[in-house]
Write a protein that holds these residues in place. Structure first.
Motif, short mmCIF file in Angstrom:
data_model
loop_
_atom_site.label_atom_id
_atom_site.label_comp_id
_atom_site.label_asym_id
_atom_site.label_seq_id
_atom_site.Cartn_x
_atom_site.Cartn_y
_atom_site.Cartn_z
N GLU A 101 12.73 -7.69 -12.53
CA GLU A 101 12.00 -7.73 -11.25
C GLU A 101 11.67 -9.16 -10.82
O GLU A 101 10.74 -9.37 -10.04
CB GLU A 101 10.73 -6.89 -11.32
N ASN A 148 12.42 -6.33 -1.40
CA ASN A 148 11.30 -6.78 -0.57
C ASN A 148 11.39 -6.28 0.87
O ASN A 148 10.47 -6.51 1.66
CB ASN A 148 11.23 -8.32 -0.58
N SER A 152 10.44 -12.40 -6.63
CA SER A 152 10.07 -11.22 -7.40
C SER A 152 10.00 -10.01 -6.49
O SER A 152 9.93 -10.12 -5.27
CB SER A 152 8.71 -11.44 -8.09
N GLY A 153 10.04 -8.84 -7.10
CA GLY A 153 9.98 -7.60 -6.34
C GLY A 153 9.44 -6.47 -7.20
O GLY A 153 9.06 -6.67 -8.36
N ASP A 154 9.43 -5.27 -6.64
CA ASP A 154 8.91 -4.10 -7.35
C ASP A 154 9.91 -2.96 -7.18
O ASP A 154 10.11 -2.46 -6.08
CB ASP A 154 7.54 -3.70 -6.80
N ARG A 155 10.53 -2.56 -8.29
CA ARG A 155 11.56 -1.52 -8.23
C ARG A 155 10.99 -0.14 -7.93
O ARG A 155 11.71 0.76 -7.50
CB ARG A 155 12.32 -1.46 -9.55
N THR A 156 9.70 0.06 -8.15
CA THR A 156 9.10 1.38 -7.97
C THR A 156 8.95 1.76 -6.50
O THR A 156 8.59 2.92 -6.20
CB THR A 156 7.72 1.44 -8.65
N TYR A 157 9.19 0.83 -5.58
CA TYR A 157 9.09 1.15 -4.16
C TYR A 157 10.31 1.92 -3.66
O TYR A 157 10.31 2.41 -2.53
CB TYR A 157 8.94 -0.13 -3.34
N LEU A 175 9.30 4.10 -13.63
CA LEU A 175 8.08 3.40 -14.01
C LEU A 175 8.14 2.96 -15.47
O LEU A 175 7.56 1.95 -15.84
CB LEU A 175 6.86 4.31 -13.79
N SER A 190 10.80 -3.43 2.39
CA SER A 190 10.16 -2.18 2.03
C SER A 190 10.62 -0.99 2.88
O SER A 190 10.81 0.12 2.36
CB SER A 190 8.63 -2.33 2.12
#
Length: 269
Positions: free
Chosen positions: A191, A31, A100-105, A115, A33
């Motif tokens: 995630e 998170n 939660s988070g987004d690994r694609t960043y 992806l 970024s």
């Protein structure tokens, strides 16, 4: 789990706490970024390992002074304390909703953005192989070998010039690192982390697979994890009582192992 099997089973029981803390730390990094976009995803588990190791150093500073029942009770108490803090320290654990988070960043790794789930699988498999190799190398070092001696007979280990307390501490810290790595891999795959990643039920599964494969045998926990996964997958398709059969198998394994251990001790005596 593999490294933990070289020490007490109680150490295995709360190992999930260090994996959970490492996973939550990785979620926070996801998170962030500005920072997360500058590092490849493949090194994220290292941060989880460092956080797990840091927590293990703090807890191990006082818990490894004792062994046996005292160590088990301290470890269990710390595990329950951290699990209870998951709904209190909302800033870090996110409360009941988790984080939660987004690994694609993350920065692409040689063009791979992770992806697809198959890409995450290969990343996880690679880290499993690397971690298993490092743990095996650790078990071949003097400290790793003395961990077995301290487990079996601390007094004899002291006569050889090794401090039982420091051997336990170093093994404890190393185990915390690898547990944190596993937490980082969990964060990458799912995630999201919640308070369930810190509770005793998750730790109980680690204990089950460790005993199922064999405590004291390096590849035992790996074999136990494979057997438990197959048992869960195959039996769950046939019956809703798969957990019952898994429990029966666990009890049988522990009973047989204990009987064999007592027979071995009788022969040595």
């Amino acid at each position: 789990s593999t490294l933990s099997s070289s020490s007490a089973a109680s150490d295995v029981y709360k190992r999930q706490v260090y994996a959970g803390v490492g996973g939550f730390a990785c979620m926070h990094i996801m998170n962030m970024s500005d920072f997360f976009s500058t590092i490849p995803l493949v090194i994220l588990p290292v941060f989880g390992g460092l956080f797990g190791m840091g927590l293990a150093m703090i807890v191990g500073a006082f818990s490894t002074r004792n062994a046996g029942t005292v160590f088990a009770m301290i470890s269990l108490g710390v595990g329950e304390l951290i699990a209870a803090c998951s709904v209190i320290i909302v800033a870090f654990f996110g409360g009941e909703e988790g984080i939660s988070g987004d690994r694609t960043y993350a920065q692409p790794f040689f063009g791979v953005e992770f992806l697809q789930q198959i890409e995450v699988y290969y990343l996880t498999a690679g880290w499993v192989v690397i971690s298993a190799a490092l743990m095996y190398l650790w078990s071949r070092t003097p400290v790793g070998r003395m961990a077995n001696a301290v487990r079996d007979n601390p007094e004899r280990a002291e006569f050889l010039g090794y401090s039982s307390r420091w051997v336990r501490f170093y093994s404890f810290v190393a185990s915390g690192f690898f547990a944190g790595v596993s937490g980082g891999l969990f964060a990458i795959n799912y995630e999201i982390l919640t308070e369930e990643n810190l509770n005793t039920a998750s730790s109980g599964i680690i204990l089950l697979v460790t005993f199922l494969g064999g405590v004291g045998f390096f590849f035992g926990p790996i074999i136990g994890a494979i057997a438990f996964t197959l048992l869960q997958t195959v039996l769950s398709l046939s019956t809703e009582l798969w957990a019952f059969y898994a429990g029966v198998l666990f009890l049988s394994t522990v009973t047989v192992s204990y009987t064999h251990l007592r027979a071995h001790e009788t022969v040595l005596d």
